[in-house]
Design an enzyme around this catalytic site. Structure first.
Site, mmCIF file in Angstrom:
data_model
loop_
_atom_site.group_PDB
_atom_site.id
_atom_site.type_symbol
_atom_site.label_atom_id
_atom_site.label_comp_id
_atom_site.label_asym_id
_atom_site.label_seq_id
_atom_site.Cartn_x
_atom_site.Cartn_y
_atom_site.Cartn_z
ATOM 1 C CB CYS A 38 -0.980 -0.025 1.179
ATOM 2 S SG CYS A 38 -0.220 0.053 2.804
ATOM 3 C CG ASN A 88 4.255 -1.656 5.399
ATOM 4 O OD1 ASN A 88 5.353 -1.950 5.853
ATOM 5 N ND2 ASN A 88 3.313 -2.554 5.276
ATOM 6 C CB CYS A 125 -3.885 1.729 6.991
ATOM 7 S SG CYS A 125 -3.672 3.228 7.984
ATOM 8 N NE ARG A 126 -4.596 1.516 1.667
ATOM 9 C CZ ARG A 126 -4.375 2.231 0.575
ATOM 10 N NH1 ARG A 126 -5.214 2.115 -0.446
ATOM 11 N NH2 ARG A 126 -3.343 3.045 0.496
ATOM 12 C CB SER A 127 0.199 -3.482 2.876
ATOM 13 O OG SER A 127 1.045 -2.574 3.523
ATOM 14 C CG ASP A 151 -5.554 5.792 2.027
ATOM 15 O OD1 ASP A 151 -5.579 5.485 3.234
ATOM 16 O OD2 ASP A 151 -4.673 6.498 1.509
HETATM 17 P P1 4NP Z 1 -1.924 2.806 4.012
HETATM 18 O O1 4NP Z 1 -2.594 4.160 4.562
HETATM 19 O O2 4NP Z 1 -1.344 3.151 2.664
HETATM 20 O O3 4NP Z 1 -3.067 1.873 3.938
HETATM 21 O O4 4NP Z 1 -0.876 2.401 5.025
HETATM 22 C C1 4NP Z 1 -1.935 5.386 4.598
HETATM 23 C C2 4NP Z 1 -0.983 5.638 5.567
HETATM 24 C C3 4NP Z 1 -0.366 6.880 5.617
HETATM 25 C C4 4NP Z 1 -0.710 7.856 4.688
HETATM 26 C C5 4NP Z 1 -1.657 7.585 3.723
HETATM 27 C C6 4NP Z 1 -2.269 6.346 3.683
HETATM 28 N N1 4NP Z 1 -0.103 9.124 4.776
HETATM 29 O O5 4NP Z 1 -0.506 10.027 4.012
HETATM 30 O O6 4NP Z 1 0.825 9.320 5.596
#
Ligand code: 4NP
Length: 165
Positions: free
Chosen positions: A10, A13, A15-17, A132
Site C-alpha cells: 500500500c 504500510n 493501514c491496509r497492507s 485508503d
Molecule cells: P496505508 O494508509 O497506505 O493503507 O498504510 C496510509 C498511511 C499513511 C498515509 C496515507 C495512507 N499518509 O498520508 O501518511
C-alpha cells in the site's frame, strides 16, 4: 516443497497492507499452508518506515483476532521484485508506483488484491481498490478488514494449485 512468496503493498504500510498481511497469515495458517505461502508487506512511501501500524488499524484488527502490533513499516525496493513471486497492491496508485521501480522482466508479478475476491461475493461489484482509510473514520478500517478477508480467501484458492505437490 513448492513455495510461493507474496508481498502486500500500500502507500504507508501502516493501514491496509499490514492488515492484509495479518489476515493472510491467519487464513494460510488455518489452511495448513504456512510453510508453503510466505507473506510480507511494504509501502511505496517512506514516511512510516520503522513505525508500528496505525492505532486504528490495530484496534479494528484486534477485535477480529488479528495482532498487528509486531509489524513495522518498511518501504518497497527494487530487490523485492526478485524476492517475491507476487506483489499485491491495494489500489491503482500503488500499481503505478510499483511499475515505476519494477524491472521490466518482473511486471507480471504486480496484481491488485481486489482481483482475488471470489466472484460469488456480491459486496463490492466491480471495485478495483481497497479504499485508503487513513483520512476517514472507523468504518473505513472495518471495510479494509472485510475486503482483505474476502480477497485473501480467493488468493489462497488461486495459490493452492501452485504450492501443492
Ligand atoms: P496505508 O494508509 O497506505 O493503507 O498504510 C496510509 C498511511 C499513511 C498515509 C496515507 C495512507 N499518509 O498520508 O501518511
Amino acid at each position: 516443497m513448492k513455495t510461493i512468496s507474496v508481498c502486500f503493498v500500500c502507500l504507508g504500510n501502516i493501514c491496509r497492507s499490514p492488515t492484509a498481511e495479518a489476515v493472510m497469515r491467519q487464513q494460510v495458517s488455518d489452511a495448513k499452508l504456512a510453510e508453503r505461502i510466505l507473506i510480507d508487506s511494504a509501502g511505496t512511501g517512506d514516511w512510516h518506515i520503522g513505525e508500528a501500524p496505525d492505532e486504528r488499524a490495530q484496534r479494528a484488527a484486534a477485535q477480529r483476532g488479528y495482532d498487528l502490533s509486531g509489524l513495522r513499516g518498511r518501504q518497497i525496493s527494487r530487490a523485492d521484485f526478485e524476492r517475491f513471486d507476487l506483489l499485491i497492491a491495494m489500489d491503482d496508485a500503488n500499481i503505478a508506483n510499483l511499475r515505476r521501480i519494477c524491472p521490466p522482466s518482473q511486471r507480471d508479478k504486480i496484481r491488485l488484491l481486489m482481483e482475488f475476491v471470489p466472484q460469488t461475493d456480491g459486496r463490492w461489484p466491480g471495485e478495483r481498490e481497497v479504499t485508503d482509510p487513513y483520512f476517514g473514520g472507523a468504518a473505513g478500517f472495518e471495510q479494509v478488514l472485510d475486503q482483505c478477508e474476502a480477497a485473501c480467501r480467493g488468493l489462497i484458492a488461486a495459490l493452492h494449485p501452485r504450492v501443492l505437490p
